[in-house]
Design a protein around this motif. Structure first.
Motif, PDB file in Angstrom:
ATOM      1  N   CYS A  40     -27.455  54.419 -45.474  1.00  0.00           N
ATOM      2  CA  CYS A  40     -27.118  53.187 -44.734  1.00  0.00           C
ATOM      3  C   CYS A  40     -28.279  52.779 -43.827  1.00  0.00           C
ATOM      4  O   CYS A  40     -28.580  51.593 -43.678  1.00  0.00           O
ATOM      5  CB  CYS A  40     -25.865  53.413 -43.900  1.00  0.00           C
ATOM      6  SG  CYS A  40     -24.452  53.875 -44.884  1.00  0.00           S
ATOM      7  N   THR A  41     -28.905  53.773 -43.218  1.00  0.00           N
ATOM      8  CA  THR A  41     -30.069  53.463 -42.375  1.00  0.00           C
ATOM      9  C   THR A  41     -31.151  52.772 -43.193  1.00  0.00           C
ATOM     10  O   THR A  41     -31.756  51.792 -42.753  1.00  0.00           O
ATOM     11  CB  THR A  41     -30.619  54.765 -41.763  1.00  0.00           C
ATOM     12  OG1 THR A  41     -29.553  55.470 -41.147  1.00  0.00           O
ATOM     13  CG2 THR A  41     -31.697  54.473 -40.737  1.00  0.00           C
ATOM     14  N   LEU A  50     -29.923  49.163 -44.178  1.00  0.00           N
ATOM     15  CA  LEU A  50     -29.765  48.185 -43.101  1.00  0.00           C
ATOM     16  C   LEU A  50     -31.050  47.938 -42.331  1.00  0.00           C
ATOM     17  O   LEU A  50     -31.033  47.197 -41.355  1.00  0.00           O
ATOM     18  CB  LEU A  50     -28.684  48.670 -42.122  1.00  0.00           C
ATOM     19  CG  LEU A  50     -27.260  48.627 -42.674  1.00  0.00           C
ATOM     20  CD1 LEU A  50     -26.336  49.381 -41.771  1.00  0.00           C
ATOM     21  CD2 LEU A  50     -26.796  47.197 -42.827  1.00  0.00           C
ATOM     22  N   SER A  78     -17.626  54.135 -39.661  1.00  0.00           N
ATOM     23  CA  SER A  78     -19.058  53.959 -39.939  1.00  0.00           C
ATOM     24  C   SER A  78     -19.281  53.139 -41.202  1.00  0.00           C
ATOM     25  O   SER A  78     -20.153  52.258 -41.236  1.00  0.00           O
ATOM     26  CB  SER A  78     -19.745  55.318 -40.056  1.00  0.00           C
ATOM     27  OG  SER A  78     -19.267  56.008 -41.187  1.00  0.00           O
ATOM     28  N   TRP A  79     -18.457  53.371 -42.227  1.00  0.00           N
ATOM     29  CA  TRP A  79     -18.662  52.626 -43.468  1.00  0.00           C
ATOM     30  C   TRP A  79     -18.196  51.183 -43.342  1.00  0.00           C
ATOM     31  O   TRP A  79     -18.792  50.278 -43.932  1.00  0.00           O
ATOM     32  CB  TRP A  79     -17.960  53.325 -44.634  1.00  0.00           C
ATOM     33  CG  TRP A  79     -18.739  54.500 -45.100  1.00  0.00           C
ATOM     34  CD1 TRP A  79     -18.499  55.822 -44.848  1.00  0.00           C
ATOM     35  CD2 TRP A  79     -19.934  54.469 -45.888  1.00  0.00           C
ATOM     36  NE1 TRP A  79     -19.460  56.612 -45.421  1.00  0.00           N
ATOM     37  CE2 TRP A  79     -20.351  55.824 -46.063  1.00  0.00           C
ATOM     38  CE3 TRP A  79     -20.704  53.454 -46.448  1.00  0.00           C
ATOM     39  CZ2 TRP A  79     -21.495  56.155 -46.787  1.00  0.00           C
ATOM     40  CZ3 TRP A  79     -21.835  53.788 -47.172  1.00  0.00           C
ATOM     41  CH2 TRP A  79     -22.211  55.132 -47.321  1.00  0.00           C
ATOM     42  N   THR A  92     -20.894  49.477 -41.502  1.00  0.00           N
ATOM     43  CA  THR A  92     -22.031  49.281 -42.418  1.00  0.00           C
ATOM     44  C   THR A  92     -21.761  48.120 -43.362  1.00  0.00           C
ATOM     45  O   THR A  92     -22.627  47.279 -43.609  1.00  0.00           O
ATOM     46  CB  THR A  92     -22.279  50.570 -43.212  1.00  0.00           C
ATOM     47  OG1 THR A  92     -22.525  51.634 -42.296  1.00  0.00           O
ATOM     48  CG2 THR A  92     -23.460  50.406 -44.144  1.00  0.00           C
ATOM     49  N   ARG A 118     -22.152  44.879 -41.558  1.00  0.00           N
ATOM     50  CA  ARG A 118     -23.561  44.559 -41.309  1.00  0.00           C
ATOM     51  C   ARG A 118     -24.268  44.143 -42.588  1.00  0.00           C
ATOM     52  O   ARG A 118     -25.143  43.266 -42.578  1.00  0.00           O
ATOM     53  CB  ARG A 118     -24.264  45.760 -40.672  1.00  0.00           C
ATOM     54  CG  ARG A 118     -23.828  46.018 -39.229  1.00  0.00           C
ATOM     55  CD  ARG A 118     -24.349  47.330 -38.719  1.00  0.00           C
ATOM     56  NE  ARG A 118     -25.793  47.363 -38.627  1.00  0.00           N
ATOM     57  CZ  ARG A 118     -26.501  48.477 -38.384  1.00  0.00           C
ATOM     58  NH1 ARG A 118     -25.868  49.630 -38.206  1.00  0.00           N
ATOM     59  NH2 ARG A 118     -27.820  48.433 -38.324  1.00  0.00           N
TER      60      ARG A 118
END
Length: 1777
Positions: free
Chosen positions: A962-963, A966, A1229-1230, A1233, A1236
């Motif tokens: 994800c990092t 994104l 968190s998902w 994500t 975003r």
């Protein structure tokens, strides 16, 4: 004396070629020493016969011919022949003329005889002076000296070639041929011993070549720029003789040198120039006119091969050759007779002296080569052939492409000249073309360039990118460069030429030539060619050798007469391209594509059309001897291409006009568009993608005589493998060191170091294609094509910024973008990608790296099937994070690993067992074989085959991904934006744009703007973003509907085609388990673990790291799919393969058997804790698909029925609070994500989110005030509609009584079949048991857990999906919830526990409510006398099964609405009045799209209510909100716009339950010891006799109407009570019957076994069942069942009826295409509660005390804070609905 010898020699030439010449006059003039002849006509037929050109002469003139003979100095001065102005016009020889000349054998024989007759006297005359039989003497040597020193001077040579509209004209100012000495100076020389050499020089000065276009009348209107202008070149000829009396030289060297060659081609000349090249190639291959006819085929087979090997590579030599030979013709004794009409392929040999003394010998040679016969004199031809060396050398050459702009220098009488603009230049240095041949057995051609480059010139298509005033560096303009410069390489290109002072001929030494193939290949290697040239090297070698001369073969089997020396032919082309650098920027690409479009701008017919292969049956069978002779040697043509050090750079487009060029190239219509071109500014830095290859090898081999070989081999029943191998064209491609990466062109036009995206890899591809496929049509076993691909390893690595940059480069080249300029974001991307090396920034993005190993693919095609197989060795994906300031070492995080040993991962045991490392001999990750029958296959039963096997895969869904996903580049400053100039409209169209085919500029936008400016309404329409409030039905947009319909038709066709292939598909699919790890934080791989081993990494963290992040492990099931009747075979098969198919007799491969096993979910927490969520389970399912064509369906559409039956294994779920917290964190968190990703545009926005930014959406505006009217209600009055004649059959609102024959939606949809040509789906799920265990810490006892066990047994569900409805039925056999406590230390269950919910008789069923006799009312017994509507409806439609039965039905409203009502369908009536009043029905198209219904029945069940237990269980699902997510839930409040509780949205609900009992026992008091004698009532009991609900009320509520017009209109139409109507007054009725409340003792109610064992699980209970014991104990069991529990009443039986009427919302569509609607509130909510019987209360002090105690206990338990509301708010903020 001398005159008698010299005069006939000169006269024979002059008289032969010139018409109407008197020999006596010529002889008298010659004796005078000078002869002048004027206005001479050439003998055109003799010229054509001599030259044997494929052209015919239209005219030929010589203006003046001078012959000077110095009789007095004949031994020291040359004879000079001067031709002043020679003019010839040629055209291509017509096919019919060709056929007329050579059509019949008699004609050809007569022509050959006449040519022999013409040739023989000439040969005798030429040979007479030098005949060895004559006595040698002074006269003979003098004659030879005279002949050797003849000077020829041609002034003003004019040649013109005409074809179609092409005019090719050549003018040479002067050409002079003279004899020179050893330093190439003019001299009078003779062949003398010991040198025996003669040298000559031909100088050509001012050669100009023009290519123009003529009109229909033959006139040239516009003069194009010359192709070649005033070019001068010189030719050196060198002849070596064996002895002084030789008739012909043994070595001939002819070499031409040009210092500067400048070609110019305009866009109008380019198609004509290509046409000329195609003509030369077609002539070379013999493809024009009658050259491919049968009688020529046999005669020219070999000669065509000699030409075919050279695919038009030696153009300069071909053009140069005729002039050299013809000018030297009188010397070289051209005597090869025209013994066969072979065309011009062997034309060059016609100038070589005749070797064979008799014509029969030469004809025999060809005959021997074709038929294998013995020639008359086999060795005679190859001994006396001279060695001929031809060379062409050019120091510098340039080709300039120009675009014509306008005409200039116009004159009334002379044609106009065209003005042009240079756009592209091609420059070469050091060009060498050398040909070496010796007779027919040896031919070699070498071509080389020292350097080559291409560069951009001036502007293109209106973009002034390389104008003179731009001052751009030259390396910007160069986009193609190859090789070194001539200054650094030296004069190597002239090595061993006559222009090289070091050559043997210039040093008095006889040159040695390599004339055998073995030595040639050893000498002229790739390295030698690159050392000499450096940029390009081509070596073409053709040899023909006699096998008998090389080795003696064993011919003992054959007869003596059949022993023949077979000739072995070989053809090899070797091409080497040196270091190559290509830069494809906008300027280069647009220029290249512009040239392509110009080249395609013609209407010429091709010279040769591909003819269909005619399969000729062989007249006689092939003998074994011929087969063995064929197997010994088969001639082939081999082409080898090598590319060395190739670099291709694709830059971001600085301007993009591809939308004008690509349609022309692809053949589409060019879309006229507004041309806005920015003032060009070169963008720096300019990001680019660079591809580098170290070496590319390509090999291609084909049989030399494909027709003869294939026709022979295809006739054999079992052809040998060697012969079959040579019937294919073979192709090899090997790529070494291929890599791709990002680079950047900086302000100095240099490129930064390459950042690799694809590291270096190598690959190989092999393919073969059958020759002459028509011959193999009946041989289905012979593969037509085969292909093999091998890829040992392939890796892709990139940071997110690099992918953004690649995406920006790709988008810049998209043809749809009209005006592209590198944006500011790309500059920030460049700064991030190309940051200084070694600098570690804080927010550096991780690098994602994926690798593929050992890929092998095979493809094979036959006449009946196509098949493919392949294997993929391994796939690995990992992320590398650069080291930070604290950690210098980079971290490696594996993400995907395959193959991975996942067989044991479904159980948690593997964490504590030793795990074997991944073996190097692990099986391939993917192995598959596919076989697809061809479309034209006649056999109907041959279906496709798919075999596939996938090994286990481990996936680590790490947050680092994800990092990476994104990561956003830092935005640049806005100051730079002001520097970009705006688009400047192009005021003047240039000629080069018109030639593309685009239309002139259109002024439509400005016209539209002026129209809108004149009307304020229109201006508002355009400028405002919100949709209009008036209905837009004036001009409906039908294009979208039509395109949707066509796409639906295409989809149906596609489904039909797919079904034909799937229904007979033999399927075998094996998927090993895929294990997915979802960690809460990153899991870097320790250094001790093998690279990329995900399970090893997790296990290392589990044991060695106390702070292991929480990880969810989902072990996906192993999947096995088999089609009917198929037995397992290996997934990789040799191609093609055969599968036994027993099911294909029926023609259907269904049903498929699908097995899933070992599906499990568990969690890994810190401190080596592992907790299971879902125990391993699996299922077995059967999938069947059937299709049928409806008989009345003319289009042939098929309707499909998909049936799926699934048998599941028992499902066991366990859950506790740490697992819930982990799942919640992962979900948060998902979801964040995902949000975003949608925000950044990486994922598409959801429909709800996409509507918000558009402003005030009309669907959210609700008009509720009574005064607000519809926009179009002005056309009618609501009062006028009441009782109007057109609405005469309207029904009053309350009189219809629709409940007499109530029909549910479920019953009506059961009669609808899926016959509308679509897919219907029926699924059935069988689940024997579901066990859910919830563990929570007991708040009252330390180290004790409370476990709540839920058991559902005998679950079955069915799903029926049709075109117009969807139906889901679910049935539950039994449902029980128990709870117990257990110690976490000992793991032993305590004796306390009990029932929470039970549908069995665990709790005492015989409860008796004791009420006072005086209060028993006779009427109260009849409170439930009339059964409610729901009970009546559900009795007929719902067969009772088990404990619970639920049916959900969703149907399309328009399909089922008329089935649910008794009146006729309304649209027929509204159609009759549509012509009178269009707007009179405001309710049209306002009905909801779907109608939903829920049916629910339940058997009696008991509930034990304990708030402390519920609070404890609820605590399992309580999770603290992470701090970083807390602020996200707080946002500015938005008004609620959705209307969920309305008659449109709510489903039709029918509920009918049986007896429900709710028990509230008092918690046991631990302080006081219970007194066994004084038993108090400690339980509150609530009994509900039945609960029923229906969407129809017996007594309707009166509504408060807000929009009376709409309500009255619906009332008049009689649709208020119709389900699914536009304005529906739906009212729900809920009946609660026989409610009573009392108190009782828990001892009389609780299960009998509870006090002994505590909460016993049903598994133990089931295992302890003993039927024999129970039969024996029947009497005591009956006594136990008959025990009664006495209830003391608090409230006696009463009934309650609730009538609820939801709000009525009318929705009006504003526009059909957008689907936007406006809502109007017609009525609000209404609610009525009635107690339909008397209420009797009885209360004692003990009961009040009990109620107080229960209230206190339960409220105390609920005092603990509950965070559920906060969590809900947070979820709503992260993922808005």
């Amino acid at each position: 004396m001398l005159e008698s010898y010299v005069t006939p020699l000169l006269m024979s030439y002059v008289n032969k070629y010139i018409k109407n010449l008197k020999p006596s006059d010529l002889q008298l003039s010659l004796w005078g020493g000078d002869v002048v002849l004027s206005k001479l006509d050439l003998k055109l037929d003799v010229l054509e016969q001599e030259l044997k050109l494929p052209f015919t002469f239209m005219s030929g003139h010589i203006h003046e011919l001078r012959i000077h003979v110095p009789w007095t100095k004949l031994g020291s001065e040359p004879v000079v022949i001067t031709i002043n102005t020679m003019e010839c016009i040629l055209k291509l020889r017509d096919g019919d003329q060709d056929d007329h000349e050579s059509g019949s054998s008699s004609t050809s024989r007569s022509v050959s005889e006449s040519s022999k007759a013409v040739g023989k006297p000439r040969r005798l005359q030429q040979a007479a002076p030098s005949d060895p039989d004559l006595p040698p003497g002074y006269v003979q040597s003098l004659i030879r000296r005279v002949v050797n020193n003849v000077n020829v001077l041609v002034n003003n040579l004019i040649l013109k070639y005409v074809e179609d509209d092409i005019v090719l004209s050549v003018n040479i100012t002067s050409a002079e041929c003279y004899t020179v000495d050893d330093v190439w100076e003019r001299a009078f020389m003779d062949v003398t011993a010991p040198e025996l050499v003669l040298r000559k020089v031909i100088n050509f000065s001012d050669c100009t070549v023009c290519l123009d276009k003529r009109n229909a009348s033959g006139k040239i209107e516009f003069y194009q720029d010359p192709l070649l202008y005033k070019c001068s070149f010189r030719t050196r000829l060198h002849f070596s003789y064996d002895n002084i009396n030789s008739k012909i030289p043994s070595v001939i060297k002819i070499q031409t040198m040009v210092d500067s060659l400048k070609l110019s081609i305009t866009d109008q000349q380019l198609p004509m120039f290509i046409r000329i090249l195609q003509l030369i190639i077609a002539l070379y291959y013999g493809e024009i006119g009658g050259h491919k006819e049968a009688e020529r085929e046999e005669a020219s087979c070999h000669v065509r091969e000699a030409g075919t090997n050279l695919p038009g590579i030696d153009m300069d030599v071909e053009n140069q050759g005729p002039s050299q030979y013809s000018s030297e013709e009188f010397y070289m004794n051209s005597g090869l007779s025209a013994d066969n009409n072979q065309g011009w392929v062997s034309w060059a040999w016609s100038f070589v002296p005749a070797i064979v003394s008799s014509e029969e010998g030469e004809e025999g040679l060809y005959q021997q080569r074709e038929t294998g016969g013995i020639p008359n004199n086999p060795q005679q031809h190859t001994l006396k052939d001279p060695v001929i060396s031809i060379g062409f050398y050019c120091t510098k050459a340039s080709v300039t492409f120009k675009l014509t702009e306008s005409q200039a220098e116009s004159s009334y009488y002379s044609p106009q000249k065209v003005k042009s603009r240079e756009v592209l230049g091609l420059e070469q240095e050091g060009i060498t073309i050398e040909v070496l041949m010796k007779g027919e057995p040896f031919f070699d051609c070498q071509i080389g360039f020292v350097s080559c480059r291409a560069l951009c010139l001036k502007g293109i298509m209106g973009v002034r990118d390389f104008e003179e005033n731009m001052n751009r560096p030259e390396k910007d303009a160069v986009f193609f460069s190859c090789g070194d410069s001539l200054s650094s390489k030296g004069m190597t290109y002239l090595t061993n030429s006559l222009f090289d002072y070091r050559s043997p001929e210039n040093n008095g030494v006889r040159a040695e030539f390599i004339l055998d193939s073995v030595t040639h290949k050893e000498t002229y290697t790739e390295i030698a060619g690159m050392q000499r040239f450096g940029a390009f090297y081509l070596d073409y070698l053709y040899t023909m050798e006699n096998s008998s001369s090389k080795d003696s073969q064993d011919f003992s089997v054959l007869n003596v007469e059949e022993v023949v020396p077979t000739s072995q032919e070989a053809s090899i082309k070797t091409l080497v391209v040196g270091p190559l650098d290509i830069k494809l920027h906008s300027s280069a690409v647009h220029r290249i594509l512009k040239m392509v479009t110009c080249a395609m701008d013609h209407e010429y017919e091709p010279y040769s059309k591909p003819q269909q292969e005619m399969v000729e049956e062989s007249c006689c069978p092939v003998t074994p001897e011929e087969i063995s002779r064929l197997e010994e040697f088969i001639p082939t043509r081999l082409t080898c291409l090598t590319l060395l050090q190739v670099s291709v750079t694709v830059s971001m487009a600085e301007f993009n006009l591809l939308h004008m060029l690509m349609p022309v190239i692809t053949g589409c219509k060019a879309t006229p568009g507004l041309l806005n071109i920015s003032a060009f500014q070169p963008a720096r830095p300019l990001p680019s993608v660079q591809f580098q290859v170290e070496r590319v090898n390509v090999e291609h081999s084909v049989p030399m005589y494909a027709l003869e070989l294939v026709s022979t081999v295809s006739a054999l029943n079992q052809p040998p493998d060697n012969l079959l191998h040579h019937c294919y064209a073979h192709f090899y491609l090997k790529v070494f060191g291929f890599q791709a990466g990002l680079t950047c062109q900086d302000s100095t036009s240099g490129f930064l170091p390459l950042i690799p995206v694809i590291p270096s890899f190598s690959t190989a591809i092999y393919g073969k294609t059958i020759q002459m496929p028509a011959y193999w049509s009946k041989r289905s076993s012979v593969p037509t094509t085969e292909c093999i691909v091998e890829l040992p390893h392939f890796t892709v690595q990139a940071t997110r910024a690099q992918t953004h940059l690649l995406q920006a480069i790709w988008q810049s080249w998209t043809p749809g973008i009209l005006n592209w300029a590198p944006s500011i974001s790309s500059e920030s991307l460049i700064n991030e990608v190309y940051k200084a090396p070694g600098v570690k920034s804080r927010g550096s993005s991780p690098t994602l790296e994926g690798s593929l190993q050992n890929l092998e693919l095979k493809f094979c095609s036959r006449a009946t099937v196509k098949c493919a197989s392949g294997t993929v060795g391994a796939v690995k994906v990992c992320a590398r994070t650069p080291g930070s300031e604290e950690v210098t070492k980079e971290r490696l995080i594996p993400l995907i690993q395959g193959p991975s040993d996942t067989k044991e991962l479904h159980m948690r045991r593997w964490l504590n067992e030793s795990r074997k490392p991944e073996s190097l001999l692990a099986p391939d990750l993917l192995a598959f074989s596919v076989q697809v029958p061809q479309q034209g296959d006649d056999s109907r039963n041959s279906g496709g085959v798919l075999l596939a096997s996938v090994q286990g895969i481990s996936i680590n869904v790490d947050p680092i991904f994800c990092t990476w996903l994104l990561h956003q580049p830092h935005r640049g400053s806005s100051r730079q934006q002001q520097q970009n100039p705006g688009p400047v409209p192009l005021a003047k169209r240039r000629e080069d744009e018109v030639s593309v085919g685009s239309t002139p500029l259109v002024q439509q936008p400005s016209i539209q703007a002026s129209d809108y400016a004149s009307s304020p309404v229109k201006t508002k329409t355009v400028t405002e973003s919100r949709p209009l409030s008036i209905p837009m039905k004036l001009m409906p947009d039908t294009t979208a509907v039509e395109s949707l319909a066509t796409s639906e038709e295409q989809m149906k066709e596609l489904i039909g085609q797919a079904w034909d292939s799937v229904k007979r598909l033999t399927l075998q699919l094996e998927l090993q388990s895929c294990c997915v790890f979802l960690p809460n934080d990153s899991l870097p791989s320790p250094s001790t673990i093998i690279f990329g081993d995900i399970p090893g990494t997790v296990r290392s963290w589990y044991h060695n790291q106390a702070s292991m992040p929480g990880t969810l492990v989902v072990c996906l099931p192993q999947i096995s799919v088999l089609s009917a009747g198929h037995k397992y075979i290996e997934p990789v098969q040799e191609l093609p393969f055969v599968v036994s198919k027993p099911i294909l007799e029926e023609g259907d491969a269904f049903p498929w058997t699908i097995s899933l096993s070992q599906f499990s979910v568990y969690t890994l927490l810190g401190q080596q804790r592992s907790l299971s969520l879902l125990k391993p389970m699996g299922c077995t399912s059967t999938l069947a698909v059937t299709s049928h064509k409806p008989p009345n369906c003319s289009e042939g559409r098929q309707s499909f029925v998909v049936c799926l039956h699934v048998d599941l294994q028992p499902v066991r779920v366990t859950c506790s609070n740490p697992q819930v917290q982990l799942l919640y964190k992962l979900l948060l968190s998902w979801l964040s994500t995902w949000a975003r990703l949608q925000k950044h545009g990486i994922l598409p926005q959801s429909a709800s989110n996409a509507e918000h930014p558009a402003g005030a959406a009309p669907s959210s505006s609700v008009h509720s005030s009574a005064g607000t009217a519809l926009p179009d209600t002005s056309t009618y009055s609501p009062s006028a509609d009441v009782g109007s004649p057109t609405e005469g059959d309207s029904v009053p609102g309350g009189d219809d009584g629709p409940f007499a024959d109530t029909v549910t939606l479920e019953q009506k949809t059961s009669n609808i079949g899926g016959t509308s040509g679509k897919v219907s789906l029926w699924m059935q799920w069988m689940l024997p048991k579901v066990i859910v265990k919830l563990f929570a810490a007991d708040p009252t006892v330390i180290k004790t857990e409370v476990c709540v066990v839920s058991e559902l047994e005998d679950l079955s569900a069915s799903v029926d999906i049709q075109d117009v409805y969807t139906k889901i039925k679910c049935k539950v056999g039994s449902f029980n919830i128990d709870h117990y406590r257990c110690s976490t230390e000992e793991g032993v269950r305590h004796n306390c526990g009990g029932v929470v919910l039970s549908c069995t008789d665990k709790l005492n069923r015989r409860t008796v409510l004791v009420r006072p006799v005086s209060k028993q009312d006779s009427f109260s017994q009849f409170s439930g006398f009339f059964p409610p509507t729901a009970a009546k409806v559900l009795e007929g439609s719902h067969q009772q099964h088990g404990f619970l039965s639920i049916t959900y039905t969703q149907a399309v409203t328009k399909n089922v609405r008329h089935k649910l009502t008794t009146r006729p369908e309304r649209p027929t009536r509204s159609a009759t009045t549509a012509g009178q009043r269009v707007t009179a029905d405001p309710l049209a198209d306002g009905s909801p799209q779907y109608l939903r219904e829920i049916l629910l029945t339940a058997q009696p069940f008991d509930v034990v209510l304990s708030c402390p237990l519920l609070t404890t269980v609820a605590g399992i699902f309580q999770t603290p909100v992470p701090r970083r997510y807390k602020d996200r839930g707080k946002s500015a409040g938005q008004p609620m716009r959705s209307h969920t509780l309305t008659s449109r949205c709510l489903p039709l609900i029918y509920i009918n339950t049986n007896l429900i009992r709710v028990f509230c026992p008092r918690a046991p008091d631990k302080t006081t010891t219970p007194d066994l004698h004084a038993k108090k009532e400690d339980t509150l009991v609530l009994k509900l006799g039945s609960l029923s609900m229906a969407p129809q009320a017996d007594n309707h509520l009166t509504r408060t109407v807000l929009r009376k017009d709409l309500y009255q209109h619906a009332l008049n139409l009689g649709i208020l009570r119709d389900p699914g109507s536009e304005v529906e007054d739906r009212q729900y009725q809920v009946d609660l019957q026989s409610i009573n409340i009392g108190t009782a003792q828990w001892e009389q109610l609780k299960p009998e076994k509870e006090g002994i064992k505590g909460g016993v699980s049903s598994d133990v209970e089931r295992n302890s069942q003993n039927p024999a014991l129970e039969w024996n104990m029947a009497s005591s069991i009956r006594r136990h069942q008959e025990r009664r529990a006495i209830l003391t009443p608090i409230v006696t039986d009463f009934s309650v009826r609730v009538t609820a009427a939801p709000a009525i919302i009318f929705s009006k569509n504003l526009s059909l295409d957008t689907g936007q609607a406006e809502d109007f509130v017609v009525c609000g909510h209404s609610l009525e509660v009635n107690v339909t019987s008397s209420l009797d209360f009885y209360l004692s002090v003990a009961q009040v005390h009990l109620l107080q105690q229960l209230l206190r206990d339960n409220i105390r338990a609920m005092d603990t804070p509950v965070q559920g509301t906060e969590d809900r708010e947070l979820l709503g903020a992260i993922c808005p609905v």
